[in-house]
Design a protein around this motif. Structure first.
Motif: not given
Length: 250
Positions: A132, A134, A205, A207-208, A211, A249
């Protein structure tokens, strides 16, 4: 007249851009590890045989030849690794279009940027491997930061630009590109750009929201320091990527 040495380069390369030239040829820009971005004319570059080879992000073995360094070199290519499958996915295709267009536009020709070559190859590899966005978007944002740094527009993220204090901060001045502590920002905190932790070696990792904050940060300085007065379609490539990410998203 001074002697101008002929050009003969044989090197692995990443295809950055392909522009039709004449009836059948193409002018190709490709990034090499030691010789930087090299342009070349590929005879028959628009043929059915070579079109699949001359896809942005493909890894090739290139051979450039020119009688002098002032001439556009002739280029022959041998495919090492195809990224055709990525172009079939709209989100991955948008990411490839952006990073290759950015690199082709931002870098001067024939200047070595080995770190950018390795990083771009890593971003493309992550696009192919990650399940994905991410998984690959953090690397793409870090690549944008590296482009800024390699071209002399690096951000100073480890020291408050106001107090000189070293530390971990979460704000960046949109004017200076330096980190700012919240205490020093005061009432101007709302005008600052947010610095997400993953760009400081934090969470791997993110989160949106982190990002998108990272993209907003790098996008501001890329637009101001590198892409101003450049081709409009380069900025449009990033806008398409951002729009597709937001749709993914939603």
């Amino acid at each position: 007249m001074p002697y101008i040495a002929p050009v003969h380069i044989v090197a692995p390369a990443l295809i950055l851009s392909v522009r039709p030239h004449g009836e059948h040829g193409a002018i190709v820009r490709a990034l090499t590890p030691a010789d930087g971005m090299q342009p070349g004319y590929v005879r028959g570059g628009r043929s059915r045989v070579l079109r699949p080879v001359l896809q942005p992000a493909n890894a090739v073995l290139g051979e450039w030849r020119a009688r002098t360094g002032e001439q556009l070199a002739s280029l022959t290519v041998e495919l090492i690794e195809s990224r055709a499958a990525l172009h079939g996915d709209p989100l991955a295709a948008a990411a490839l279009s952006w990073v290759t267009a950015l690199t082709a536009t931002a870098l001067p020709e024939a200047q070595p940027y080995p770190r950018l070559y390795e990083a771009l190859d890593g971003v493309i590899g992550a696009l192919a491997a990650a399940p994905s966005a991410r998984g690959w978007l953090p690397g793409l944002i870090r690549y944008e930061l590296l482009v800024l740094a390699e071209l002399g527009f690096g951000l100073a993220l480890d020291r408050c630009v106001v107090t000189g204090e070293r530390g971990v901060f979460d704000l960046v001045s949109p004017r200076s590109g330096g980190a700012v502590s919240r205490a020093a920002a005061g009432t101007y905190a709302g005008r600052m750009l947010r610095l997400p932790p993953f760009l400081l070696g934090g969470s791997q990792s993110p989160d949106w929201p982190d990002l998108f904050d990272g993209m907003r940060l790098t996008g501001h300085f890329l637009d101001r320091d590198i892409l101003a007065d450049r081709r409009e379609d380069v900025g449009a490539a990033r806008q398409r990527l951002t729009a597709r990410l937001k749709r993914a998203v939603a």
